[in-house]
Design a protein around this motif. Structure first.
Motif, PDB file in Angstrom:
ATOM      1  N   PHE A  81      31.471  41.084  10.344  1.00 15.18           N
ATOM      2  CA  PHE A  81      32.617  41.111  11.245  1.00 15.18           C
ATOM      3  C   PHE A  81      32.252  41.841  12.521  1.00 15.18           C
ATOM      4  CE2 PHE A  81      36.794  42.962  12.618  1.00 15.18           C
ATOM      5  CZ  PHE A  81      37.338  41.753  13.053  1.00 15.18           C
ATOM      6  N   ASP A  82      32.539  41.202  13.659  1.00  9.81           N
ATOM      7  CA  ASP A  82      32.318  41.786  14.976  1.00  9.81           C
ATOM      8  C   ASP A  82      33.606  42.488  15.391  1.00  9.81           C
ATOM      9  OD1 ASP A  82      31.867  42.390  17.626  1.00  9.81           O
ATOM     10  OD2 ASP A  82      31.585  40.319  18.275  1.00  9.81           O
ATOM     11  N   LEU A  83      33.617  43.795  15.306  1.00 12.62           N
ATOM     12  CA  LEU A  83      34.823  44.586  15.578  1.00 12.62           C
ATOM     13  C   LEU A  83      35.305  44.510  17.019  1.00 12.62           C
ATOM     14  CD1 LEU A  83      34.294  47.973  13.704  1.00 12.62           C
ATOM     15  CD2 LEU A  83      36.151  46.369  13.371  1.00 12.62           C
ATOM     16  N   THR A  84      34.405  44.291  17.963  1.00 19.15           N
ATOM     17  CA  THR A  84      34.796  44.352  19.366  1.00 19.15           C
ATOM     18  C   THR A  84      34.923  42.995  20.038  1.00 19.15           C
ATOM     19  OG1 THR A  84      32.522  44.533  20.166  1.00 19.15           O
ATOM     20  CG2 THR A  84      33.664  46.595  19.617  1.00 19.15           C
ATOM     21  N   GLY A  85      34.292  41.970  19.483  1.00 21.08           N
ATOM     22  CA  GLY A  85      34.284  40.669  20.141  1.00 21.08           C
ATOM     23  C   GLY A  85      33.322  40.614  21.309  1.00 21.08           C
ATOM     24  N   HIS A  86      32.437  41.607  21.432  1.00 15.79           N
ATOM     25  CA  HIS A  86      31.515  41.686  22.560  1.00 15.79           C
ATOM     26  C   HIS A  86      30.088  41.270  22.215  1.00 15.79           C
ATOM     27  CE1 HIS A  86      33.842  43.982  25.745  1.00 15.79           C
ATOM     28  NE2 HIS A  86      34.703  43.774  24.766  1.00 15.79           N
ATOM     29  N   MET A 106      33.202  30.490   8.785  1.00 15.60           N
ATOM     30  CA  MET A 106      33.227  31.192  10.066  1.00 15.60           C
ATOM     31  C   MET A 106      34.622  31.104  10.633  1.00 15.60           C
ATOM     32  SD  MET A 106      29.634  30.347  11.804  1.00 15.60           S
ATOM     33  CE  MET A 106      28.486  29.625  10.655  1.00 15.60           C
ATOM     34  N   LEU A 107      35.183  32.268  10.903  1.00 11.21           N
ATOM     35  CA  LEU A 107      36.551  32.338  11.376  1.00 11.21           C
ATOM     36  C   LEU A 107      36.636  33.179  12.639  1.00 11.21           C
ATOM     37  CD1 LEU A 107      37.971  33.164   7.860  1.00 11.21           C
ATOM     38  CD2 LEU A 107      38.133  30.949   8.986  1.00 11.21           C
ATOM     39  N   LEU A 114      34.239  36.440  12.337  1.00  3.83           N
ATOM     40  CA  LEU A 114      34.193  36.834  10.925  1.00  3.83           C
ATOM     41  C   LEU A 114      33.440  35.742  10.184  1.00  3.83           C
ATOM     42  CD1 LEU A 114      34.994  38.458   8.392  1.00  3.83           C
ATOM     43  CD2 LEU A 114      37.141  37.173   8.376  1.00  3.83           C
ATOM     44  N   VAL A 115      32.349  36.111   9.548  1.00  5.44           N
ATOM     45  CA  VAL A 115      31.551  35.180   8.751  1.00  5.44           C
ATOM     46  C   VAL A 115      31.539  35.727   7.332  1.00  5.44           C
ATOM     47  CG1 VAL A 115      29.271  34.137   8.428  1.00  5.44           C
ATOM     48  CG2 VAL A 115      30.102  34.621  10.739  1.00  5.44           C
ATOM     49  N   ILE A 120      36.155  35.656  -0.038  1.00  4.41           N
ATOM     50  CA  ILE A 120      36.927  36.864   0.293  1.00  4.41           C
ATOM     51  C   ILE A 120      37.706  36.700   1.596  1.00  4.41           C
ATOM     52  CG2 ILE A 120      35.413  38.412  -1.007  1.00  4.41           C
ATOM     53  CD1 ILE A 120      34.123  39.190   1.689  1.00  4.41           C
ATOM     54  N   ASP A 121      37.721  35.489   2.142  1.00  6.52           N
ATOM     55  CA  ASP A 121      38.383  35.247   3.426  1.00  6.52           C
ATOM     56  C   ASP A 121      39.838  35.692   3.436  1.00  6.52           C
ATOM     57  OD1 ASP A 121      36.079  34.154   4.411  1.00  6.52           O
ATOM     58  OD2 ASP A 121      36.797  32.089   4.412  1.00  6.52           O
ATOM     59  N   ASP A 122      40.605  35.252   2.462  1.00 11.29           N
ATOM     60  CA  ASP A 122      42.047  35.534   2.476  1.00 11.29           C
ATOM     61  C   ASP A 122      42.333  37.026   2.473  1.00 11.29           C
ATOM     62  OD1 ASP A 122      42.629  32.843   2.549  1.00 11.29           O
ATOM     63  OD2 ASP A 122      42.986  32.685   0.387  1.00 11.29           O
ATOM     64  N   SER A 123      41.695  37.768   1.579  1.00 12.64           N
ATOM     65  CA  SER A 123      41.975  39.206   1.499  1.00 12.64           C
ATOM     66  C   SER A 123      41.439  39.946   2.724  1.00 12.64           C
ATOM     67  CB  SER A 123      41.417  39.801   0.209  1.00 12.64           C
ATOM     68  OG  SER A 123      40.048  39.544   0.085  1.00 12.64           O
ATOM     69  N   LEU A 124      40.298  39.523   3.241  1.00 13.45           N
ATOM     70  CA  LEU A 124      39.738  40.178   4.417  1.00 13.45           C
ATOM     71  C   LEU A 124      40.570  39.872   5.660  1.00 13.45           C
ATOM     72  CD1 LEU A 124      37.532  42.055   5.370  1.00 13.45           C
ATOM     73  CD2 LEU A 124      35.971  40.116   5.488  1.00 13.45           C
ATOM     74  N   LEU A 125      40.987  38.626   5.815  1.00 12.09           N
ATOM     75  CA  LEU A 125      41.854  38.274   6.935  1.00 12.09           C
ATOM     76  C   LEU A 125      43.185  39.018   6.876  1.00 12.09           C
ATOM     77  CD1 LEU A 125      41.314  34.435   7.324  1.00 12.09           C
ATOM     78  CD2 LEU A 125      40.843  36.193   9.034  1.00 12.09           C
TER      79      LEU A 125
END
Length: 131
Positions: A81-86, A106-107, A114-115, A120-125
């Motif tokens: 997960f890229d926390l900043t989007g940078h 990939m979301l 988020l890859v 675990i997509d649902d719980s992580l999202l």
């Protein structure tokens, strides 16, 4: 890896992990240029980092997005997960192909990549969007 050709490491096909639950998952966190974010966005990124640390089995930050994506593709880690989007797209391009061909999902989470292994997509999202 090549489009529709699978992902390979040393001639062996690789696949994402089959970890089914967030509390069993090991997650790579990327946070480039967090100091360039506004105060409010920094606080949100850090709150998300804290949530991942508290709800995942482990969280790691290597500082190399492409390498972290390869760890997800080979099943050594369960998500990135890229926390900043940078993170620069060019820095992740090859890793995204490798992950896709290894079965990763990939979301986009509000402009942040988020890859994951797809399990675990649902719980992580849900966790990330709650902050």
């Amino acid at each position: 890896a090549s489009k529709d050709g699978g992902s390979y490491m040393n001639d062996d096909e690789i696949h994402v992990s089959d970890t089914p639950k967030l509390d069993q998952a090991m997650i790579h966190i990327d946070m480039p240029k967090i100091h360039d974010l506004s105060e409010a966005k920094q606080q949100r990124a850090l709150a998300r980092l804290n949530a991942v640390i508290l709800h995942a089995y482990r969280a790691r930050a290597l500082g190399l997005g492409s390498l972290m994506l390869c760890h997800v593709a080979q099943g050594g880690m369960d998500a990135y997960f890229d926390l900043t989007g940078h993170t620069k797209h060019v820095d992740l391009a090859a890793g995204r192909v490798i992950c896709s061909e290894a079965g990763a999902s990939m979301l986009d989470v509000e402009g942040q990549l988020l890859v994951s292994n797809g399990k675990i997509d649902d719980s992580l999202l849900k966790l990330l969007r709650s902050i």
